[in-house]
Write a protein that holds these residues in place. Structure first.
Motif, PDB file in Angstrom:
ATOM      1  N   ALA B  63      25.023  27.206 -15.293  1.00  0.00           N
ATOM      2  CA  ALA B  63      25.022  26.527 -13.990  1.00  0.00           C
ATOM      3  C   ALA B  63      23.887  27.055 -13.109  1.00  0.00           C
ATOM      4  O   ALA B  63      23.209  26.292 -12.408  1.00  0.00           O
ATOM      5  CB  ALA B  63      26.364  26.734 -13.302  1.00  0.00           C
ATOM      6  N   TRP B  64      23.677  28.368 -13.155  1.00  0.00           N
ATOM      7  CA  TRP B  64      22.591  28.979 -12.373  1.00  0.00           C
ATOM      8  C   TRP B  64      21.239  28.418 -12.814  1.00  0.00           C
ATOM      9  O   TRP B  64      20.394  28.043 -11.999  1.00  0.00           O
ATOM     10  CB  TRP B  64      22.634  30.503 -12.558  1.00  0.00           C
ATOM     11  CG  TRP B  64      21.698  31.259 -11.666  1.00  0.00           C
ATOM     12  CD1 TRP B  64      21.971  31.804 -10.448  1.00  0.00           C
ATOM     13  CD2 TRP B  64      20.317  31.589 -11.941  1.00  0.00           C
ATOM     14  NE1 TRP B  64      20.856  32.442  -9.946  1.00  0.00           N
ATOM     15  CE2 TRP B  64      19.832  32.322 -10.834  1.00  0.00           C
ATOM     16  CE3 TRP B  64      19.455  31.331 -13.002  1.00  0.00           C
ATOM     17  CZ2 TRP B  64      18.530  32.806 -10.766  1.00  0.00           C
ATOM     18  CZ3 TRP B  64      18.148  31.799 -12.931  1.00  0.00           C
ATOM     19  CH2 TRP B  64      17.701  32.528 -11.819  1.00  0.00           C
ATOM     20  N   LEU B  65      21.042  28.349 -14.132  1.00  0.00           N
ATOM     21  CA  LEU B  65      19.762  27.860 -14.657  1.00  0.00           C
ATOM     22  C   LEU B  65      19.544  26.385 -14.283  1.00  0.00           C
ATOM     23  O   LEU B  65      18.428  25.984 -13.943  1.00  0.00           O
ATOM     24  CB  LEU B  65      19.719  28.031 -16.180  1.00  0.00           C
ATOM     25  CG  LEU B  65      19.531  29.468 -16.655  1.00  0.00           C
ATOM     26  CD1 LEU B  65      19.830  29.598 -18.151  1.00  0.00           C
ATOM     27  CD2 LEU B  65      18.116  29.976 -16.372  1.00  0.00           C
ATOM     28  N   ILE B  66      20.610  25.607 -14.322  1.00  0.00           N
ATOM     29  CA  ILE B  66      20.483  24.188 -13.933  1.00  0.00           C
ATOM     30  C   ILE B  66      20.081  24.087 -12.469  1.00  0.00           C
ATOM     31  O   ILE B  66      19.158  23.369 -12.094  1.00  0.00           O
ATOM     32  CB  ILE B  66      21.817  23.443 -14.190  1.00  0.00           C
ATOM     33  CG1 ILE B  66      22.006  23.261 -15.699  1.00  0.00           C
ATOM     34  CG2 ILE B  66      21.844  22.090 -13.477  1.00  0.00           C
ATOM     35  CD1 ILE B  66      23.355  22.710 -16.095  1.00  0.00           C
ATOM     36  N   ARG B  67      20.748  24.876 -11.646  1.00  0.00           N
ATOM     37  CA  ARG B  67      20.476  24.840 -10.210  1.00  0.00           C
ATOM     38  C   ARG B  67      19.035  25.238  -9.915  1.00  0.00           C
ATOM     39  O   ARG B  67      18.325  24.576  -9.150  1.00  0.00           O
ATOM     40  CB  ARG B  67      21.456  25.799  -9.504  1.00  0.00           C
ATOM     41  CG  ARG B  67      21.423  25.758  -8.012  1.00  0.00           C
ATOM     42  CD  ARG B  67      21.925  24.393  -7.540  1.00  0.00           C
ATOM     43  NE  ARG B  67      21.539  24.155  -6.163  1.00  0.00           N
ATOM     44  CZ  ARG B  67      22.276  24.515  -5.132  1.00  0.00           C
ATOM     45  NH1 ARG B  67      23.444  25.090  -5.322  1.00  0.00           N
ATOM     46  NH2 ARG B  67      21.857  24.273  -3.916  1.00  0.00           N
ATOM     47  N   VAL B  68      18.594  26.312 -10.557  1.00  0.00           N
ATOM     48  CA  VAL B  68      17.232  26.802 -10.289  1.00  0.00           C
ATOM     49  C   VAL B  68      16.200  25.814 -10.849  1.00  0.00           C
ATOM     50  O   VAL B  68      15.156  25.585 -10.233  1.00  0.00           O
ATOM     51  CB  VAL B  68      17.049  28.226 -10.868  1.00  0.00           C
ATOM     52  CG1 VAL B  68      15.610  28.685 -10.755  1.00  0.00           C
ATOM     53  CG2 VAL B  68      17.961  29.204 -10.131  1.00  0.00           C
ATOM     54  N   THR B  69      16.495  25.218 -11.994  1.00  0.00           N
ATOM     55  CA  THR B  69      15.558  24.226 -12.553  1.00  0.00           C
ATOM     56  C   THR B  69      15.408  23.044 -11.586  1.00  0.00           C
ATOM     57  O   THR B  69      14.301  22.558 -11.345  1.00  0.00           O
ATOM     58  CB  THR B  69      16.059  23.719 -13.932  1.00  0.00           C
ATOM     59  OG1 THR B  69      16.304  24.840 -14.765  1.00  0.00           O
ATOM     60  CG2 THR B  69      15.027  22.825 -14.588  1.00  0.00           C
ATOM     61  N   VAL B  70      16.528  22.627 -11.040  1.00  0.00           N
ATOM     62  CA  VAL B  70      16.478  21.518 -10.074  1.00  0.00           C
ATOM     63  C   VAL B  70      15.684  21.936  -8.839  1.00  0.00           C
ATOM     64  O   VAL B  70      14.807  21.200  -8.355  1.00  0.00           O
ATOM     65  CB  VAL B  70      17.910  21.085  -9.688  1.00  0.00           C
ATOM     66  CG1 VAL B  70      17.899  20.166  -8.484  1.00  0.00           C
ATOM     67  CG2 VAL B  70      18.582  20.401 -10.873  1.00  0.00           C
ATOM     68  N   ASN B  71      15.948  23.124  -8.338  1.00  0.00           N
ATOM     69  CA  ASN B  71      15.228  23.597  -7.146  1.00  0.00           C
ATOM     70  C   ASN B  71      13.735  23.721  -7.401  1.00  0.00           C
ATOM     71  O   ASN B  71      12.909  23.352  -6.566  1.00  0.00           O
ATOM     72  CB  ASN B  71      15.778  24.953  -6.684  1.00  0.00           C
ATOM     73  CG  ASN B  71      17.126  24.797  -6.026  1.00  0.00           C
ATOM     74  OD1 ASN B  71      17.515  23.706  -5.656  1.00  0.00           O
ATOM     75  ND2 ASN B  71      17.856  25.884  -5.898  1.00  0.00           N
ATOM     76  N   CYS B  72      13.389  24.266  -8.577  1.00  0.00           N
ATOM     77  CA  CYS B  72      11.966  24.427  -8.894  1.00  0.00           C
ATOM     78  C   CYS B  72      11.296  23.061  -9.032  1.00  0.00           C
ATOM     79  O   CYS B  72      10.135  22.901  -8.667  1.00  0.00           O
ATOM     80  CB  CYS B  72      11.783  25.207 -10.193  1.00  0.00           C
ATOM     81  SG  CYS B  72      12.112  26.945 -10.021  1.00  0.00           S
ATOM     82  N   SER B  73      12.037  22.092  -9.542  1.00  0.00           N
ATOM     83  CA  SER B  73      11.451  20.753  -9.681  1.00  0.00           C
ATOM     84  C   SER B  73      11.195  20.144  -8.312  1.00  0.00           C
ATOM     85  O   SER B  73      10.198  19.462  -8.104  1.00  0.00           O
ATOM     86  CB  SER B  73      12.391  19.837 -10.474  1.00  0.00           C
ATOM     87  OG  SER B  73      12.680  20.422 -11.706  1.00  0.00           O
ATOM     88  N   LYS B  74      12.107  20.404  -7.383  1.00  0.00           N
ATOM     89  CA  LYS B  74      11.897  19.896  -6.018  1.00  0.00           C
ATOM     90  C   LYS B  74      10.672  20.542  -5.398  1.00  0.00           C
ATOM     91  O   LYS B  74       9.865  19.884  -4.751  1.00  0.00           O
ATOM     92  CB  LYS B  74      13.116  20.203  -5.149  1.00  0.00           C
ATOM     93  CG  LYS B  74      14.302  19.311  -5.431  1.00  0.00           C
ATOM     94  CD  LYS B  74      15.425  19.681  -4.483  1.00  0.00           C
ATOM     95  CE  LYS B  74      16.648  18.837  -4.729  1.00  0.00           C
ATOM     96  NZ  LYS B  74      17.783  19.245  -3.904  1.00  0.00           N
ATOM     97  N   THR B  75      10.550  21.848  -5.601  1.00  0.00           N
ATOM     98  CA  THR B  75       9.406  22.568  -5.037  1.00  0.00           C
ATOM     99  C   THR B  75       8.119  22.040  -5.653  1.00  0.00           C
ATOM    100  O   THR B  75       7.120  21.847  -4.974  1.00  0.00           O
ATOM    101  CB  THR B  75       9.524  24.069  -5.334  1.00  0.00           C
ATOM    102  OG1 THR B  75      10.841  24.461  -5.039  1.00  0.00           O
ATOM    103  CG2 THR B  75       8.544  24.864  -4.510  1.00  0.00           C
ATOM    104  N   MET B  76       8.183  21.783  -6.951  1.00  0.00           N
ATOM    105  CA  MET B  76       7.009  21.272  -7.655  1.00  0.00           C
ATOM    106  C   MET B  76       6.583  19.942  -7.045  1.00  0.00           C
ATOM    107  O   MET B  76       5.423  19.682  -6.819  1.00  0.00           O
ATOM    108  CB  MET B  76       7.374  21.092  -9.132  1.00  0.00           C
ATOM    109  CG  MET B  76       6.318  20.464  -9.995  1.00  0.00           C
ATOM    110  SD  MET B  76       4.890  21.523 -10.177  1.00  0.00           S
ATOM    111  CE  MET B  76       5.598  22.880 -11.089  1.00  0.00           C
ATOM    112  N   TRP B  77       7.576  19.128  -6.739  1.00  0.00           N
ATOM    113  CA  TRP B  77       7.304  17.823  -6.157  1.00  0.00           C
ATOM    114  C   TRP B  77       6.583  17.964  -4.828  1.00  0.00           C
ATOM    115  O   TRP B  77       5.708  17.200  -4.472  1.00  0.00           O
ATOM    116  CB  TRP B  77       8.639  17.087  -5.985  1.00  0.00           C
ATOM    117  CG  TRP B  77       8.523  15.749  -5.360  1.00  0.00           C
ATOM    118  CD1 TRP B  77       8.810  15.429  -4.080  1.00  0.00           C
ATOM    119  CD2 TRP B  77       8.069  14.552  -5.983  1.00  0.00           C
ATOM    120  NE1 TRP B  77       8.577  14.099  -3.862  1.00  0.00           N
ATOM    121  CE2 TRP B  77       8.110  13.531  -5.023  1.00  0.00           C
ATOM    122  CE3 TRP B  77       7.625  14.239  -7.259  1.00  0.00           C
ATOM    123  CZ2 TRP B  77       7.732  12.230  -5.286  1.00  0.00           C
ATOM    124  CZ3 TRP B  77       7.245  12.937  -7.518  1.00  0.00           C
ATOM    125  CH2 TRP B  77       7.307  11.947  -6.556  1.00  0.00           C
TER     126      TRP B  77
END
Lengths: 426, 173
Positions: B63-77
């Motif tokens: 769950a942590w990895l999913i959350r961070v992946t989503v957050n990093c993708s937002k930042t990337m955007w």
């Protein structure tokens, strides 16, 4: 049906082996740096020379970082040297080659700190990204790119208001007539004018000249772009400001030991054309070129201590060089290799059948291993290198080969003593 | 003093081994190009070792990895100019090459491209990771009703798009 198709499509989407290796290496470095209590490389050396090896632990204050060496300290680089002093050095070690740190007023790239001791170059830079020109209207030639019936160009099409729905907390939605990645470059007045144009004509257009930080930073002497930064930390702030800290690692020969180096920050410039009509939002773009912001970085007077070691037998010879400065300790080992090693190295199928040195490791005082990065040199040898933190109480740097079949070979360790400042070979 | 490294029995090495495909696919599902997915992938695992969270279980780590992946993708955007500067001629360079992609999925690829990123994210977690609506909601800190509505809208949009493509093919054929 959809589920099956979707799953099947995703089966091929996996991280590449290079990415996995790179990630594992980065993770390993961070873990090593995090957990080891570090002392300044130079301090360890100086105290070892004096025979005083009972070092006291050094506590690092960490926190918000606004400076080159503050950032370095937080990232676990070995330095207990006076951070303020190093920052002072980095604040004054450069000057703009021209006054051109700005382009059209609102796009700029600025060197804010630089450290160059002849072997290592580290810089801090600030980029202001943005639109240098925004032209509203339907007359600009670039808008031809957005005509889908023109066979010379293709434009990407978005449904007005349909594609970019901003409830991800990403970019505040200001207009359904423009995509967010265009809106961000426009002022509220320009957006309002665009909407008015659309309301009056059923069609509206805008052309934007924008500039953003290039991945590349040009360094004098690196004419063939061989210099790949070891660390490139980019921190995007609000309003298009990017702070960037770059450690170029081990400099190539052409950049070493100069009185000064020209470092040129680069920004890429491009034009985007957007036309919105009743059928959709048409966007097309073209890169235009590069904006250059040159700076002269002067070599500072920081001391660098060089230590050497070697090993030789009937099959190969290895030479190790250790460079110790206030900022880092770097180990470089050149290993000659017979032709069969060269061939086996590039063919993993032979890794279990041909005995050759596959890896090099630095043996830490606690017995853990730090692996080197290696690459072939032009003369057929193999060069391994790594940055290293000297650890509290460390008396020597020990380098151990790892063979493809038999594994570690302690009898071939290269041992470089920190106690008397000279190398010794086991 | 213990120096940690990525040995075979190391928790971080284990996390990388076990969840690398999951993180990469989720990143790709959102950004839809390899260059950005590579960056996000590396950032997620670097954050993992930098913050070394205490996980209660494997599911917690996932769950942590999913959350961070989503957050990093937002930042990337949001993060870099070049990511948002759409140079048309470069658009397809970082996509999965056709020869690597299973045949016949062009329409699906195109349909996914047309979805907002949040919908692609939910579609991926639901259909590929086989997470329930409640699990997705928990991992993304959203209400289950929000996820349910995103999923419904995404399905509708995909259906519309895919039916449209099929109709086009029939007409052209």
């Amino acid at each position: 049906m959809f589920k099956d198709d979707y799953r099947k499509m995703n089966e091929t989407i996996t991280p590449g082996s290079e990415l996995l290796k790179r990630t594992e290496r980065s993770m390993e470095e961070i873990m090593n740096k995090k957990d080891a209590k570090r002392v300044s490389a130079k301090m360890a050396l100086a105290l070892a020379l004096a025979g005083v090896l009972a070092l006291t632990g050094v506590a690092f204050a960490t926190g918000a970082v606004e400076s080159l060496f503050g950032w370095f300290r937080d990232w676990g680089y070995s330095t207990t040297a006076d951070i303020d002093q190093l920052n002072e050095l980095a604040d004054s070690g450069f000057e703009a080659e021209s006054q051109s740190t700005q382009y059209n007023g609102n796009v700029s790239a600025e060197l804010v700190q630089a450290y160059y001791d002849g072997y290592q170059l580290i810089i801090g830079a600030r980029y202001q990204e943005g639109a240098s020109k925004v032209i509203l209207g339907l007359e600009h030639d670039a808008l031809a790119m957005t005509r889908p019936d023109d066979p010379a160009f293709c434009a990407t099409k978005h449904e007005p208001g349909g594609v970019y729905i901003n409830d991800d907390g990403q970019i505040p939605e200001k207009s359904k007539l423009l995509p967010p990645y265009i809106i961000q470059w426009m002022t509220d007045e320009q957006i309002a004018a665009f909407e008015k144009m659309y309301a009056e004509n059923g069609e509206a257009g805008v052309v934007l000249y924008t500039a953003g930080a290039s991945d590349h930073i040009a360094v004098e002497g690196d004419d063939q772009n061989r210099l790949v930064p070891e660390d490139d930390h980019q921190n995007m702030q609000e309003n298009g400001v990017m702070l960037r800290y770059v450690d170029f690692g081990d400099l190539i020969e052409e950049c070493r030991d100069k009185e000064q180096l020209t470092v040129t920050l680069l920004m890429g410039e491009g034009v985007s054309a957007v036309r919105t009509d009743k059928d959709g939002i048409w966007v097309a773009g073209q890169p235009l070129g590069q904006l250059e912001f040159p700076y002269v970085v002067r070599k500072n007077e920081q001391d660098t201590t060089m230590l050497y070691g070697s090993y030789e037998n009937d099959v190969y010879s290895a030479k190790a060089e250790v460079r110790v400065s206030d900022v880092s300790t770097r180990v470089i080992v050149d290993v000659t290799q017979p032709a069969e090693w060269l061939e086996a190295r590039s063919d993993p199928k032979q890794w279990k059948t041909v005995e050759f040195i596959r890896m090099l490791y630095v043996v830490q005082p606690d017995g853990s291993m730090v692996s080197f990065d290696g690459m072939p040199t032009e003369n057929g040898a193999y060069r391994w290198e790594t940055a290293l933190d000297l650890i509290e109480g460390q008396e020597e740097i020990r380098i151990r080969p790892y063979y493809s079949i038999s594994g570690y070979q302690e009898s071939e360790d290269i041992v470089i003593s920190l106690e008397n400042g000279i190398s010794s070979v086991k | 003093m213990q120096n940690r490294s990525l040995r075979a029995d190391d928790w971080a090495a284990e996390a990388l081994r076990k969840y690398s495909d999951m993180v990469y696919r989720l990143a790709y599902a959102q950004v839809r190009n390899r260059t950005d997915a590579d960056d996000i992938f590396q950032e997620v695992f670097i954050r993992l070792v930098k913050s070394s969270p205490e996980f209660e279980s494997d599911e917690h780590m996932k769950a942590w990895l999913i959350r961070v992946t989503v957050n990093c993708s937002k930042t990337m955007w949001l993060s870099s100019w070049k990511k948002r500067m759409v140079f048309w001629e470069d658009k397809d360079l970082n996509r999965i090459p056709a020869e690597e992609a299973p045949a016949g999925n062009e329409a699906l690829e195109e349909a996914l491209d047309s979805l907002p990123v949040k919908m692609r994210r939910v579609i991926h977690l639901f259909y590929y990771e086989e997470m329930s609506v409640d699990e997705i909601a928990e991992a993304l800190s959203e209400k289950p009703s929000t996820i349910r509505s995103q999923l419904t809208r995404a399905r509708k949009l995909l259906r519309k798009k895919l039916i449209g493509e099929e109709a086009k093919r029939r007409v052209q054929g």
